[in-house]
Write an enzyme that holds these catalytic residues in place. Structure first.
Site, PDB file in Angstrom:
ATOM      1  N   GLY A  57       0.390   3.344  -2.464  1.00 33.58           N
ATOM      2  CA  GLY A  57       0.396   4.160  -3.668  1.00 33.58           C
ATOM      3  C   GLY A  57       1.640   5.027  -3.600  1.00 33.58           C
ATOM      4  N   ALA A  58       2.452   4.992  -4.659  1.00 30.97           N
ATOM      5  CA  ALA A  58       3.784   5.604  -4.589  1.00 30.97           C
ATOM      6  C   ALA A  58       3.790   7.057  -4.088  1.00 30.97           C
ATOM      7  CB  ALA A  58       4.466   5.475  -5.944  1.00 30.97           C
ATOM      8  N   GLN A 222      -6.662  -3.999  -4.562  1.00 29.88           N
ATOM      9  CA  GLN A 222      -6.746  -2.534  -4.556  1.00 29.88           C
ATOM     10  C   GLN A 222      -7.749  -2.027  -5.597  1.00 29.88           C
ATOM     11  OE1 GLN A 222      -3.950  -4.292  -4.457  1.00 29.88           O
ATOM     12  NE2 GLN A 222      -2.296  -3.267  -3.379  1.00 29.88           N
ATOM     13  N   ASP A 263       5.285   2.840  -9.973  1.00 28.60           N
ATOM     14  CA  ASP A 263       6.041   2.901  -8.711  1.00 28.60           C
ATOM     15  C   ASP A 263       7.481   3.299  -8.943  1.00 28.60           C
ATOM     16  OD1 ASP A 263       3.691   0.926  -8.110  1.00 28.60           O
ATOM     17  OD2 ASP A 263       4.398   1.778  -6.220  1.00 28.60           O
ATOM     18  N   ASN A 273       5.018  -1.382 -11.806  1.00 25.54           N
ATOM     19  CA  ASN A 273       3.721  -1.034 -11.210  1.00 25.54           C
ATOM     20  C   ASN A 273       3.141  -2.329 -10.649  1.00 25.54           C
ATOM     21  OD1 ASN A 273       1.641   0.980 -10.677  1.00 25.54           O
ATOM     22  ND2 ASN A 273       0.375  -0.155 -12.137  1.00 25.54           N
TER      23      ASN A 273
HETATM   24  O1  MRU Z   1       1.030  -1.999  -3.449  1.00 24.15           O
HETATM   25  P1  MRU Z   1       0.431  -0.658  -3.730  1.00 24.15           P
HETATM   26  O2  MRU Z   1      -1.037  -0.637  -3.482  1.00 24.15           O
HETATM   27  O3  MRU Z   1       1.167   0.463  -3.049  1.00 24.15           O
HETATM   28  O4  MRU Z   1       0.640  -0.468  -5.292  1.00 24.15           O
HETATM   29  C1  MRU Z   1       0.235   0.740  -5.878  1.00 24.15           C
HETATM   30  C2  MRU Z   1       0.439   0.815  -7.345  1.00 24.15           C
HETATM   31  O5  MRU Z   1       0.939  -0.089  -7.967  1.00 24.15           O
HETATM   32  C3  MRU Z   1       0.059   2.122  -7.986  1.00 24.15           C
HETATM   33  O6  MRU Z   1      -0.356   1.928  -9.301  1.00 24.15           O
HETATM   34  C4  MRU Z   1       1.286   3.068  -7.982  1.00 24.15           C
HETATM   35  O7  MRU Z   1       1.858   3.136  -6.708  1.00 24.15           O
HETATM   36  C5  MRU Z   1       0.935   4.434  -8.442  1.00 24.15           C
HETATM   37  S1  MRU Z   1      -0.151   5.278  -7.324  1.00 24.15           S
HETATM   38  C6  MRU Z   1      -0.432   6.798  -8.024  1.00 24.15           C
END
Ligand code: MRU
Length: 378
Positions: A57-58, A222, A263, A273
């Site tokens: 998650g970013a 996720q 992201d 995203n």
């Molecule tokens: O691969 P991930 O699980 O890190 O991907 C996360 C996402 O795409 C989320 O939507 C994004 O990071 C925003 S989290 C507030």
């Protein structure tokens, strides 16, 4: 990576170990089945935690990276100070040089979420400021302390940011609405409320009822593992659907808004995203449903003119072929294409909700204003 086992501290996803020499994270790759905490103390453990989606998650990646830099600075400053006592020439300049190398290494662990580089950069800048502020060359410990202070500030700011995004996002929905979300942008991906799940959780606390449809989010699930878990724990009405069911759910009239995280948001509003987000946006446009992106201004990257410039992470084929199955379901060795993110064209986005307000098209203007002047024309 050292396991510390179960800890009775709720959903704290990232924290500093008491001695400040390791970062402790809730291993998100095991949720919801197992709640285990891991300690990352070395550059390799930190890199693996990000690349292996143990922290993801970013915004959470940014917070973790900031603490990692601060922890490494503490460790390096002890090493350098001891070397100097033994007659070595090392000092503050050496620490800065070593920390830049650690930062460059950490940044490459995942390419798409800009929050990673942003946080590393912020902590490095705080080190340079501490170094420059001293008339005598700053001691290594002063620099390491400044980096730790900055990491803590990034964490604190994220909590306030999530709260503000949640408040703004809540103005876009009403009691009883159905909301579709993709991937996970809740407390685990940030701190406290989250971004895309923030308005839902905040509204829920205030007695509002929403019906949330959570895309499972292939290939790493996720949505099924984390979003369904977080919402169920909070007592929100959540229905898990496979990614290919979103169209039907929208056609049935069950969705009044789509909320997703981000992201990296390019200067023109194109938004990277989790893979599959752009398909949700295309469906939403077809059915006339507003599609909202929720994320902090730290995710807006004015250096990327459009989505074309956003680097998309490609992950291992095993994640598609076998990872979540008892045994592999696809033929051994079959070619796989496994991008972790995609870019949603800005023309499909109704608004981008930040902690400073709601940006609407034309995004080139509204994003530049919020990023450079900190104001939003709502
Ligand atoms: O691969 P991930 O699980 O890190 O991907 C996360 C996402 O795409 C989320 O939507 C994004 O990071 C925003 S989290 C507030």
């Amino acid at each position: 990576m050292g396991k510390t086992g179960k800890e009775n501290e709720g959903m704290t996803n990232i924290r500093l170990r008491e001695d400040g020499l390791a970062v402790v994270i809730l291993d998100q790759s095991l949720l919801p089945g197992r709640m285990e905490y891991l300690e990352a103390a070395t550059p390799e453990e930190m890199y693996d935690a990000i690349a292996g989606l143990k922290v993801r998650g970013a915004p959470a990646i940014g917070i973790f990276a900031a603490y990692c830099m601060a922890v490494l600075a503490r460790r390096e400053s002890v090493r350098i100070a001891e070397g100097a006592r033994d007659g070595g020439t090392g000092g503050a300049a050496e620490l800065l040089g070593v920390m830049k190398k650690h930062g460059d290494h950490l940044r490459t662990s995942r390419p798409t979420a800009v929050n990673l580089s942003w946080a590393v950069e912020r902590v490095l800048e705080s080190a340079e400021k501490a170094y420059a502020a001293e008339t005598e060359k700053a001691g290594v410990y002063i620099i390491a302390d400044a980096m730790m202070k900055e990491a803590k500030a990034i964490h604190e700011e994220d909590i306030a940011m999530c709260r503000a995004i949640s408040e703004y996002g809540l103005t876009l929905i009403k009691d009883g609405d159905g909301i579709l979300t993709h991937c996970n942008a809740g407390p685990l991906a940030t701190s406290r409320y989250g971004t895309a799940l923030g308005p839902i959780l905040l509204g829920n606390e205030r007695g509002m009822d929403f019906r949330v449809f959570a895309d499972e989010t292939r290939p790493l699930l996720q949505g099924a593992r984390l979003t369904a878990y977080e919402l169920q724990q909070a007592g929100v009405d959540v229905t898990l659907i496979c990614d290919n069911m979103a169209s039907m759910v929208m056609k049935n009239g069950w969705v009044q808004a789509c909320f997703v995280g981000c992201d990296r948001v390019a200067a023109n509003g194109d938004t990277a995203n989790k893979i599959g987000t752009s398909a949700v946006a295309i469906l939403a446009k077809h059915y006339g449903i507003p599609f909202y992106v929720l994320g902090p201004t730290s995710t807006v990257d004015l250096d990327c003119a459009s989505g074309e410039e956003i680097p998309i992470e490609l992950r291992k084929p095993g994640e598609i072929r076998e990872m979540f199955y008892g045994e592999p379901v696809a033929p051994e060795g079959v070619k796989c294409y496994n991008p972790a993110f995609d870019v949603t064209d800005s023309s499909l986005i109704t608004a981008i909700v930040t902690e400073k307000g709601i940006c609407r098209p034309p995004f080139t203007e509204s994003l530049a204003k919020v990023k450079l002047e900190g104001v939003c024309g709502i």
